[in-house]
Structures are given as structure tokens and as C-alpha cells.
Design a protein around this motif. Structure first.
Motif, mmCIF file in Angstrom:
data_model
loop_
_atom_site.group_PDB
_atom_site.id
_atom_site.type_symbol
_atom_site.label_atom_id
_atom_site.label_comp_id
_atom_site.label_asym_id
_atom_site.label_seq_id
_atom_site.Cartn_x
_atom_site.Cartn_y
_atom_site.Cartn_z
ATOM 1 N N ASP A 496 2.501 -3.759 10.664
ATOM 2 C CA ASP A 496 2.577 -2.440 11.293
ATOM 3 C C ASP A 496 2.907 -1.365 10.258
ATOM 4 O O ASP A 496 2.334 -0.270 10.275
ATOM 5 C CB ASP A 496 3.640 -2.448 12.393
ATOM 6 C CG ASP A 496 3.695 -1.124 13.141
ATOM 7 O OD1 ASP A 496 2.668 -0.730 13.732
ATOM 8 O OD2 ASP A 496 4.760 -0.476 13.126
ATOM 9 N N GLY A 499 -0.156 -0.603 8.251
ATOM 10 C CA GLY A 499 -1.105 0.178 9.036
ATOM 11 C C GLY A 499 -0.704 1.641 9.130
ATOM 12 O O GLY A 499 -1.549 2.546 9.001
ATOM 13 N N GLN A 500 0.580 1.908 9.351
ATOM 14 C CA GLN A 500 1.045 3.295 9.414
ATOM 15 C C GLN A 500 0.881 3.997 8.071
ATOM 16 O O GLN A 500 0.526 5.173 8.016
ATOM 17 C CB GLN A 500 2.510 3.315 9.847
ATOM 18 C CG GLN A 500 2.744 2.856 11.286
ATOM 19 C CD GLN A 500 4.218 2.879 11.650
ATOM 20 O OE1 GLN A 500 5.002 3.625 11.073
ATOM 21 N NE2 GLN A 500 4.603 2.045 12.616
ATOM 22 N N ALA A 503 -2.700 4.919 7.747
ATOM 23 C CA ALA A 503 -3.028 6.011 8.664
ATOM 24 C C ALA A 503 -2.611 7.358 8.076
ATOM 25 O O ALA A 503 -3.342 8.353 8.185
ATOM 26 C CB ALA A 503 -2.347 5.782 10.011
ATOM 27 N N ARG A 504 -1.434 7.401 7.438
ATOM 28 C CA ARG A 504 -0.967 8.655 6.829
ATOM 29 C C ARG A 504 -1.866 9.098 5.676
ATOM 30 O O ARG A 504 -1.895 10.272 5.323
ATOM 31 C CB ARG A 504 0.480 8.498 6.346
ATOM 32 C CG ARG A 504 1.498 8.383 7.475
ATOM 33 C CD ARG A 504 2.910 8.575 6.958
ATOM 34 N NE ARG A 504 3.332 7.525 6.048
ATOM 35 C CZ ARG A 504 3.904 6.386 6.432
ATOM 36 N NH1 ARG A 504 4.122 6.148 7.730
ATOM 37 N NH2 ARG A 504 4.269 5.490 5.534
ATOM 38 N N ALA A 508 -9.484 5.000 8.167
ATOM 39 C CA ALA A 508 -9.955 4.771 9.539
ATOM 40 C C ALA A 508 -9.272 3.543 10.134
ATOM 41 O O ALA A 508 -8.945 2.586 9.428
ATOM 42 C CB ALA A 508 -11.469 4.581 9.540
ATOM 43 N N THR A 509 -9.091 3.569 11.436
ATOM 44 C CA THR A 509 -8.397 2.476 12.117
ATOM 45 C C THR A 509 -9.066 1.137 11.866
ATOM 46 O O THR A 509 -8.401 0.128 11.601
ATOM 47 C CB THR A 509 -8.357 2.755 13.627
ATOM 48 O OG1 THR A 509 -7.689 3.987 13.855
ATOM 49 C CG2 THR A 509 -7.637 1.631 14.361
ATOM 50 N N ARG A 512 -8.218 -0.905 8.591
ATOM 51 C CA ARG A 512 -6.887 -1.432 8.312
ATOM 52 C C ARG A 512 -6.846 -2.954 8.510
ATOM 53 O O ARG A 512 -7.469 -3.474 9.440
ATOM 54 C CB ARG A 512 -5.856 -0.776 9.226
ATOM 55 C CG ARG A 512 -5.812 0.741 9.088
ATOM 56 C CD ARG A 512 -4.895 1.349 10.127
ATOM 57 N NE ARG A 512 -5.248 2.747 10.367
ATOM 58 C CZ ARG A 512 -4.850 3.447 11.409
ATOM 59 N NH1 ARG A 512 -4.062 2.878 12.322
ATOM 60 N NH2 ARG A 512 -5.233 4.694 11.556
#
Length: 555
Positions: A496, A499-500, A503-504, A508-509, A512
Motif C-alpha cells: 500500500d 502504491g501511494q 500515485a503521488r 497510472a493505477t 502499480r
């Protein structure tokens, strides 16, 4: 057996006329002896006895001639393969040059190889002589070599080596000075620049190795142009800790110094603290290695910057160079950090130069060396435009002469274009960026994941020391991404959290990773290349203590 090249295209003949040097390494050795006889040629540092041994060019040439006479006594014929499984000891350059003297083919092999790998490689090469350490890194190489003689009919002679000299190497191979008749035989056997002089096995990042046939012309034109790109001079002492048994070490740690009449300093076992001491003691100006070596030296330089007063160029190849690491290294060593890319089949293909902006090091693998052409093609075979990912092809004066006994695998068309097996893009200024191996591509729900870009982003995560992303099978989407991460000391990265972090940074989702495996180390070749096929094998095996997984159904 005589090794023969496969230079059949008209482009190759044109390249020869324009840029091949028409010389062998013996010509450069003879020049160095004539003009710089007292200059140190090879300085070897050995870990087992903490020893330092140095040879001037005059001393190097004398030892080469003695060993060449020894090879004649053993009955080694021109064109036969002499294999050597040696660490970075002075005996390897001496033996390689002696092979040139008698027209034999050098086959340097990684010290980590064991019976299974050696039986295949020596058998394919029909090697007649094998030179090994008596013992290295706690392993009995002599016993293994003796066992191999019973398995390989062509292998008639095994000779063992001690790091400081003595033993069978000195007694059998260097036991006498060459006679007038020997020197006449040396002259008769002096190889043509187009003759195969080296057999180099590919490094094993994708499976079974192939025997790359190298000539003096193909190797030395590359070494010459590489040294010029980096602005290296005959007075620049260089350190080589990457194995001489790999093309990085063989071409740029052994051949390049002799071509320039410079000094090569060899380290047989990588110890970062010892490397810093060697850089200080020998006034080293240049080294070339992969990202882990750069990270290690950066930590040493941050602790003791005065040791790097002479140091000015580090060329990083074999793995992506994280932006933060380049910045730290530049400040700590007060040196120029460069990036480059190449293959066993042709040596260095691209490199950044001293005049290139830092962003080129962060974002690219450099621009082509002279007489190297690159193109990226799509699935339909059409050449793609700038910044579009596709299959990378290379046309170069240093392109190898084919794979031993595997002519069907050469992957070179009639116009001289070689299929590298890599995915890449080339920007409008001609700078290359390798984006992955074609076999390493991850296609998630029909969309390609930019693996190298995501890995580079994750290298900047404060909890990540190293990372490699590979595909894991998925029934619905075909493949998903799994990140293998070596944590920084004391850190425990989470899926997690990664992934964060991505994202920052705008990833793209669907790019990840959806699974995280924490590991103590990534499987690598000795030159630092990550063996992703081993990570894929791990995912295919039954899962024990699996890492965190967060499957997503978005496409």
C-alpha cells in the motif's frame, strides 16, 4: 576446430573499410613496450592474502612470451580454444595475450560457474586447455577441473594457478624463455585482425548462454571509440572490479588500458572499503560497473571524500541509474557519473559523455558511439518515430561474428541490423532509453506496463534499496506486476505504501505493482544484471510465506 565468423552482408564490408583498426592487441602491447616500458601495465589486488602485485609493460610482455612458449610446449594449435576460469588476477591478462601470440582463442569463464555450466561451455568450445585457481572463495576449483577431464574428450590439460604466482602456472606455462624458433612460430601464427580471438559466453540473464565470437577488429574499434567518448587518456589509471571473465571487464578492464598504454588496477573480490583504499593508493581516475558498485562507492566517498581526490569518471552500465544516487555520487566523489548500455555481442553501444547534461544520465542510456546506428521498430516492422517504444535494432562496426555452432540464432538481417531482444525508445536527439527486455514485458489486460519507469520511480522510495518488477500469471488479465524489493536497513516497505508513493508521482493505477515480495538480495550476474527469469521461476513455484497481494479488477 577452427572458429569462423559470419560476416556476410555488404554493410559489414563497408564498416570494415571505414572504421575497423586493422590491428590486434599485440600491436598495442608492442607499442607500449617500445614507448612506455616502465609504465605500470597491470596492478593486481588479491583478497585472500591481501596482496599487491604489479607488472610494468616490459615485465608484462616478458611474461606473455614465456607463457606463449609454454602453450607451444602443450601442443596448443592456432584456432584452438584455451579456457580460463580465473578471478581478476594478473595471470588472466598474461594468458590472454599469450593466446594471441600463438593464434589460440581466449575463453574467459566466470569463477562462479560449476560443473554443470562448465561442462556445457567447455564442451561446446571443444576447449583443449583449462586454467583454474587452485582454490578461490573457499571452493576447490582444481578438484572440479580434474573431474571435468573425464567428461570432456577434447580437454587434455588442466593447469592450476595461485594468486601470487608459483605452482603449476609458473612451472608448466612459464617455465622457460622463448627460443629463436619459438619467436619464429609466434610471427607465423600472429592472428589476422579478422580472426576470431575470443569466445565470450553471454551472461545468463535469460537462460542458456551462447558463445559470442569476437575478432580483434570488432573489439578494438569499440574500445577505441568508448575511451574517446569518455575523454580517457593514457595517464588515467583505471580500476576494474567487474570480472574480466565478462565483456565489461575483458574489454574495458583488460583491453582498453593496453590499447592506450595505460594502467589497469584489478580487484579480485569486491570490498567497497578496500576499493576506496585502492583508489587512493593508485590514484585511480576511472572505473566502470553496475549500479550496486556505484552505490557502495558513494557511501565510501561520503565517509572519506579525500580518498577520491584523483577520481573523475564512473560509467554506470547494466542497470538503471537512480536519479538520487547520481546526485549523491557526483557530490561525494566530485566526479562525473555517466550511463551506458551494451551487449556481449557488440560491447558498449551507447554512453553519455562528459559534456552531456545530468538529465541525460538520469533519463537515458546515452547516445550511440561512432559508427553505431539504432532504430526502433513496431510489430509490423515499420521504423517508429522519436519517443515511441518498440523493438530495438542495432547496426554497428563492433557487431560480433556470430554464435559458436548456432548460426541460426545470430538475429542479423542482410543489411546488418541486429535484433537485440530489448524494448526501447529513442528521443529526437538520438539518446536511447532501454525500457525492458522483450521477454520481460508485462501486458496487463492488453496494456503494456512501463516496467523500467516504475522501477526507477520506486528506487527513489526512502524504504527501497533495490527493486525488480516481473510478471505474475493471472487468469483474468493475463499478467499482473509483482515487485521484488530489497528494503533499506531497518525499513519494512508495504504494498500500500509503494502504491501511494507511485500515485503521488503520477503513475497510472494499472501500472502499480499488485504483489510485493521482500527479499534479502536480487539474483544477479557478477556484473550486476538482474536475472529476472529467476524471479519469474520463483513466482511459478509453490508459494511459501507469500508477500502482500492487492489484486485490482480495473483494466
Amino acid at each position: 576446430m577452427t572458429l569462423a565468423t559470419d560476416f556476410t552482408d555488404g554493410y559489414r564490408a563497408d564498416m570494415a573499410r571505414r572504421s575497423w583498426p586493422g590491428r590486434t592487441l599485440l600491436d598495442h602491447l608492442d607499442e607500449a613496450v617500445a614507448h612506455r616500458p616502465d609504465t605500470l601495465a597491470v596492478v593486481g589486488y588479491t583478497h585472500a592474502d591481501d596482496g599487491r602485485r604489479a607488472l610494468t609493460y616490459a615485465e608484462l610482455a616478458a611474461r606473455v612470451d614465456r607463457v606463449a612458449a609454454g602453450l607451444l610446449d602443450l601442443g596448443v594449435q592456432a584456432g584452438q580454444v584455451v579456457s580460463m576460469q580465473l578471478p581478476n588476477w594478473w595471470q588472466l591478462p598474461v594468458l590472454s595475450l599469450a593466446c594471441l601470440r600463438v593464434g589460440a582463442v581466449t575463453n574467459a569463464l566466470m569463477p562462479i560457474f560449476r560443473t554443470r555450466e562448465l561442462e556445457f561451455m567447455l564442451g561446446l568450445a571443444e576447449s583443449t586447455v583449462l586454467v583454474v585457481p587452485e582454490e578461490f572463495a573457499g571452493f576447490d576449483h582444481a578438484a572440479m577441473a580434474r573431474d571435468l577431464t573425464g567428461r570432456l574428450p577434447a580437454l587434455t590439460t588442466v593447469i592450476t594457478v595461485r594468486p601470487g604466482g608459483g605452482g603449476q602456472f609458473d612451472a608448466v606455462l612459464a617455465g622457460r624463455s622463448p627460443t629463436v624458433d619459438d619467436r619464429a612460430e609466434f610471427a607465423r601464427r600472429r592472428p589476422d585482425p579478422d580472426a576470431v580471438v575470443q569466445l565470450a559466453y553471454t551472461s545468463g540473464t535469460t537462460g542458456e548462454p551462447k558463445g559470442v565470437m569476437v575478432t580483434s577488429n570488432t573489439a578494438l574499434c569499440n574500445v577505441r571509440d568508448f575511451a574517446a567518448r569518455l575523454g580517457l587518456t593514457p595517464d588515467d589509471v583505471q580500476l576494474m572490479a567487474s570480472p574480466l571473465a565478462h565483456q565489461t571487464g575483458y574489454m574495458y578492464g583488460f583491453q582498453m588500458p593496453i590499447l592506450r598504454g595505460a594502467t589497469s588496477v584489478l580487484q579480485d573480490v569486491w570490498r567497497p572499503g578496500r576499493a576506496a583504499e585502492i583508489i587512493r593508493a593508485e590514484s585511480v581516475a576511472f572505473t566502470m560497473a553496475s549500479t550496486p558498485f556505484l552505490a557502495d562507492l558513494t557511501r565510501e566517498a561520503e565517509a572519506a571524500p579525500e580518498a577520491f581526490a584523483s577520481f573523475r569518471v564512473f560509467l554506470c552500465a547494466g542497470a538503471p541509474v537512480p536519479r538520487d544516487l547520481v546526485r549523491r555520487a557526483t557530490v561525494a566523489m566530485d566526479a562525473r557519473i555517466g550511463s551506458g548500455w551494451g551487449m556481449s555481442e557488440m560491447g558498449a553501444v551507447t554512453a553519455t559523455g562528459p559534456e552531456d547534461a545530468d538529465e541525460r544520465v538520469f533519463e537515458t542510456d546515452g547516445s550511440p558511439l561512432p559508427d553505431v546506428e539504432l532504430r526502433v521498430i513496431g510489430l509490423d516492422g515499420d521504423v517508429l518515430g522519436p519517443d515511441v517504444e518498440g523493438s530495438l535494432q542495432v547496426r554497428a562496426n563492433s557487431l560480433f561474428g556470430g554464435y559458436l555452432k548456432r548460426p541460426n540464432l545470430r538475429g542479423c538481417d542482410a543489411e546488418g541490423w541486429f535484433d537485440t531482444g530489448d524494448l526501447a525508445r529513442i528521443d529526437a536527439d538520438g539518446f536511447l532509453r532501454i525500457t525492458g527486455r522483450s521477454k520481460d514485458i508485462i501486458i496487463r489486460g492488453g496494456e503494456n506496463i512501463p516496467v523500467v519507469e516504475i522501477e526507477n520511480l520506486l528506487y527513489a522510495h526512502p524504504d527501497v534499496a533495490e527493486v525488480a518488477i516481473v510478471a505474475m500469471p493471472d487468469e483474468r488479465l493475463g499478467e499482473r506486476a509483482c515487485a521484488f524489493v530489497v528494503p533499506r536497513e531497518g525499513a519494512v516497505p508495504t504494498l500500500d505504501g509503494l502504491g501511494q508513493f507511485l500515485a503521488r508521482r503520477g503513475a497510472a493505477t494499472q501500472y502499480r505493482p499488485e504483489r510485493l515480495e521482500l527479499v534479502d538480495a536480487l539474483p544477479r550476474t557478477l556484473t550486476g544484471k538482474i536475472q529476472k527469469f529467476r524471479l519469474r521461476e520463483r513466482l511459478a513455484a509453490p508459494v511459501v510465506g507469500a508477500g502482500a497481494t492487492a489484486p485490482r479488477e480495473d483494466a
